[in-house]
Design a protein around this motif. Structure first.
Motif, PDB file in Angstrom:
ATOM      1  N   PHE A  40       0.831  -1.206   0.000  1.00  0.00           N
ATOM      2  CA  PHE A  40       0.000   0.000   0.000  1.00  0.00           C
ATOM      3  C   PHE A  40       0.866   1.256   0.000  1.00  0.00           C
ATOM      4  O   PHE A  40       0.620   2.194  -0.762  1.00  0.00           O
ATOM      5  N   LYS A  41       1.910   1.271   0.827  1.00  0.00           N
ATOM      6  CA  LYS A  41       2.820   2.423   0.889  1.00  0.00           C
ATOM      7  C   LYS A  41       3.448   2.669  -0.483  1.00  0.00           C
ATOM      8  O   LYS A  41       3.537   3.819  -0.933  1.00  0.00           O
ATOM      9  N   SER A  42       3.851   1.607  -1.154  1.00  0.00           N
ATOM     10  CA  SER A  42       4.437   1.742  -2.487  1.00  0.00           C
ATOM     11  C   SER A  42       3.447   2.362  -3.464  1.00  0.00           C
ATOM     12  O   SER A  42       3.801   3.255  -4.245  1.00  0.00           O
ATOM     13  N   ARG A  43       2.195   1.904  -3.415  1.00  0.00           N
ATOM     14  CA  ARG A  43       1.171   2.444  -4.315  1.00  0.00           C
ATOM     15  C   ARG A  43       0.897   3.917  -4.031  1.00  0.00           C
ATOM     16  O   ARG A  43       0.734   4.720  -4.956  1.00  0.00           O
ATOM     17  N   ILE A  44       0.854   4.284  -2.752  1.00  0.00           N
ATOM     18  CA  ILE A  44       0.607   5.684  -2.380  1.00  0.00           C
ATOM     19  C   ILE A  44       1.715   6.576  -2.930  1.00  0.00           C
ATOM     20  O   ILE A  44       1.464   7.584  -3.597  1.00  0.00           O
ATOM     21  N   PHE A  45       2.971   6.203  -2.646  1.00  0.00           N
ATOM     22  CA  PHE A  45       4.078   7.051  -3.086  1.00  0.00           C
ATOM     23  C   PHE A  45       4.249   7.025  -4.600  1.00  0.00           C
ATOM     24  O   PHE A  45       4.650   8.039  -5.193  1.00  0.00           O
ATOM     25  N   ALA A  46       3.935   5.918  -5.243  1.00  0.00           N
ATOM     26  CA  ALA A  46       3.981   5.883  -6.713  1.00  0.00           C
ATOM     27  C   ALA A  46       2.937   6.833  -7.295  1.00  0.00           C
ATOM     28  O   ALA A  46       3.206   7.531  -8.290  1.00  0.00           O
ATOM     29  N   ALA A  47       1.754   6.875  -6.675  1.00  0.00           N
ATOM     30  CA  ALA A  47       0.710   7.795  -7.155  1.00  0.00           C
ATOM     31  C   ALA A  47       1.153   9.247  -6.983  1.00  0.00           C
ATOM     32  O   ALA A  47       0.935  10.080  -7.869  1.00  0.00           O
ATOM     33  N   ILE A  48       1.770   9.557  -5.853  1.00  0.00           N
ATOM     34  CA  ILE A  48       2.274  10.920  -5.624  1.00  0.00           C
ATOM     35  C   ILE A  48       3.364  11.249  -6.640  1.00  0.00           C
ATOM     36  O   ILE A  48       3.386  12.343  -7.219  1.00  0.00           O
ATOM     37  N   ALA A  49       4.273  10.318  -6.860  1.00  0.00           N
ATOM     38  CA  ALA A  49       5.365  10.548  -7.814  1.00  0.00           C
ATOM     39  C   ALA A  49       4.838  10.777  -9.221  1.00  0.00           C
ATOM     40  O   ALA A  49       5.300  11.676  -9.926  1.00  0.00           O
ATOM     41  N   GLU A  50       3.863   9.982  -9.621  1.00  0.00           N
ATOM     42  CA  GLU A  50       3.297  10.112 -10.961  1.00  0.00           C
ATOM     43  C   GLU A  50       2.554  11.439 -11.115  1.00  0.00           C
ATOM     44  O   GLU A  50       2.697  12.130 -12.117  1.00  0.00           O
ATOM     45  N   ARG A  51       1.778  11.774 -10.117  1.00  0.00           N
ATOM     46  CA  ARG A  51       0.964  12.985 -10.178  1.00  0.00           C
ATOM     47  C   ARG A  51       1.821  14.250 -10.148  1.00  0.00           C
ATOM     48  O   ARG A  51       1.583  15.183 -10.891  1.00  0.00           O
ATOM     49  N   ASP A  52       2.821  14.277  -9.266  1.00  0.00           N
ATOM     50  CA  ASP A  52       3.607  15.492  -9.046  1.00  0.00           C
ATOM     51  C   ASP A  52       4.982  15.475  -9.702  1.00  0.00           C
ATOM     52  O   ASP A  52       5.697  16.467  -9.627  1.00  0.00           O
ATOM     53  N   GLY A  53       5.375  14.346 -10.292  1.00  0.00           N
ATOM     54  CA  GLY A  53       6.715  14.240 -10.837  1.00  0.00           C
ATOM     55  C   GLY A  53       7.776  14.351  -9.753  1.00  0.00           C
ATOM     56  O   GLY A  53       8.866  14.868  -9.995  1.00  0.00           O
ATOM     57  N   ASN A  54       7.463  13.855  -8.574  1.00  0.00           N
ATOM     58  CA  ASN A  54       8.323  14.002  -7.405  1.00  0.00           C
ATOM     59  C   ASN A  54       9.319  12.845  -7.330  1.00  0.00           C
ATOM     60  O   ASN A  54       8.933  11.707  -7.058  1.00  0.00           O
ATOM     61  N   PRO A  55      10.619  13.116  -7.529  1.00  0.00           N
ATOM     62  CA  PRO A  55      11.608  12.036  -7.501  1.00  0.00           C
ATOM     63  C   PRO A  55      11.774  11.420  -6.115  1.00  0.00           C
ATOM     64  O   PRO A  55      12.076  10.229  -6.002  1.00  0.00           O
ATOM     65  N   ASP A  56      11.564  12.193  -5.063  1.00  0.00           N
ATOM     66  CA  ASP A  56      11.653  11.627  -3.710  1.00  0.00           C
ATOM     67  C   ASP A  56      10.528  10.613  -3.481  1.00  0.00           C
ATOM     68  O   ASP A  56      10.752   9.547  -2.908  1.00  0.00           O
ATOM     69  N   ALA A  57       9.327  10.952  -3.926  1.00  0.00           N
ATOM     70  CA  ALA A  57       8.210  10.023  -3.788  1.00  0.00           C
ATOM     71  C   ALA A  57       8.464   8.754  -4.599  1.00  0.00           C
ATOM     72  O   ALA A  57       8.145   7.649  -4.140  1.00  0.00           O
ATOM     73  N   ALA A  58       9.067   8.895  -5.776  1.00  0.00           N
ATOM     74  CA  ALA A  58       9.402   7.721  -6.585  1.00  0.00           C
ATOM     75  C   ALA A  58      10.415   6.840  -5.865  1.00  0.00           C
ATOM     76  O   ALA A  58      10.304   5.600  -5.886  1.00  0.00           O
ATOM     77  N   ARG A  59      11.377   7.452  -5.204  1.00  0.00           N
ATOM     78  CA  ARG A  59      12.374   6.691  -4.443  1.00  0.00           C
ATOM     79  C   ARG A  59      11.719   5.972  -3.256  1.00  0.00           C
ATOM     80  O   ARG A  59      11.989   4.805  -2.997  1.00  0.00           O
ATOM     81  N   PHE A  60      10.817   6.655  -2.540  1.00  0.00           N
ATOM     82  CA  PHE A  60      10.114   6.025  -1.422  1.00  0.00           C
ATOM     83  C   PHE A  60       9.255   4.860  -1.914  1.00  0.00           C
ATOM     84  O   PHE A  60       9.162   3.825  -1.246  1.00  0.00           O
ATOM     85  N   ALA A  61       8.624   5.031  -3.068  1.00  0.00           N
ATOM     86  CA  ALA A  61       7.812   3.952  -3.641  1.00  0.00           C
ATOM     87  C   ALA A  61       8.686   2.742  -3.955  1.00  0.00           C
ATOM     88  O   ALA A  61       8.303   1.600  -3.658  1.00  0.00           O
ATOM     89  N   ALA A  62       9.851   2.977  -4.531  1.00  0.00           N
ATOM     90  CA  ALA A  62      10.756   1.872  -4.873  1.00  0.00           C
ATOM     91  C   ALA A  62      11.255   1.162  -3.616  1.00  0.00           C
ATOM     92  O   ALA A  62      11.334  -0.078  -3.588  1.00  0.00           O
ATOM     93  N   CYS A  63      11.569   1.914  -2.588  1.00  0.00           N
ATOM     94  CA  CYS A  63      12.026   1.311  -1.325  1.00  0.00           C
ATOM     95  C   CYS A  63      10.914   0.486  -0.686  1.00  0.00           C
ATOM     96  O   CYS A  63      11.161  -0.628  -0.203  1.00  0.00           O
ATOM     97  N   ALA A  64       9.702   1.011  -0.677  1.00  0.00           N
ATOM     98  CA  ALA A  64       8.576   0.270  -0.111  1.00  0.00           C
ATOM     99  C   ALA A  64       8.318  -0.993  -0.915  1.00  0.00           C
ATOM    100  O   ALA A  64       8.014  -2.055  -0.352  1.00  0.00           O
ATOM    101  N   ARG A  65       8.427  -0.914  -2.235  1.00  0.00           N
ATOM    102  CA  ARG A  65       8.232  -2.092  -3.087  1.00  0.00           C
ATOM    103  C   ARG A  65       9.311  -3.138  -2.780  1.00  0.00           C
ATOM    104  O   ARG A  65       9.028  -4.330  -2.680  1.00  0.00           O
ATOM    105  N   ALA A  66      10.555  -2.702  -2.592  1.00  0.00           N
ATOM    106  CA  ALA A  66      11.631  -3.639  -2.260  1.00  0.00           C
ATOM    107  C   ALA A  66      11.372  -4.304  -0.907  1.00  0.00           C
ATOM    108  O   ALA A  66      11.578  -5.521  -0.757  1.00  0.00           O
ATOM    109  N   ASP A  67      10.920  -3.537   0.075  1.00  0.00           N
ATOM    110  CA  ASP A  67      10.584  -4.102   1.383  1.00  0.00           C
ATOM    111  C   ASP A  67       9.463  -5.125   1.250  1.00  0.00           C
ATOM    112  O   ASP A  67       9.517  -6.204   1.852  1.00  0.00           O
TER     113      ASP A  67
END
Length: 87
Positions: A40-67
């Motif tokens: 769920f955390k990965s999906r949330i941050f991926a949505a933020i990254a996609e919507r805002d073009g936020n590289p930090d959110a994309a990194r958090f999404a990738a870390c959550a996906r790895a976890d």
């Protein structure tokens, strides 16, 4: 884990943050519950990254996906070795 929305595309940025915070402090006692939270955390941050073009959110999404992937792999390995018994 409480029921969280499958489709996050209709949520605004603040609604995404509220959805994440609502899940953040929920108790998780099993590896599966923790893996589901990281999904769920990965999906949330991926949505933020996609919507805002936020590289930090994309990194958090990738870390959550790895976890999440690590936890699911541990769950599968444990099930293969012990029939799913975590005790």
């Amino acid at each position: 884990m409480s029921q969280n929305p499958e489709d996050l595309s209709a949520l605004s940025g603040p609604e995404l943050v509220r959805a994440f915070l609502a899940e953040y402090d929920q108790p998780r006692t099993t590896p599966q519950e923790r893996a589901e939270f990281f999904d769920f955390k990965s999906r949330i941050f991926a949505a933020i990254a996609e919507r805002d073009g936020n590289p930090d959110a994309a990194r958090f999404a990738a870390c959550a996906r790895a976890d999440s992937d690590l936890l699911w792999a541990e769950i599968a390995a444990n099930e293969a070795l012990n029939g799913g018994d975590w005790s």
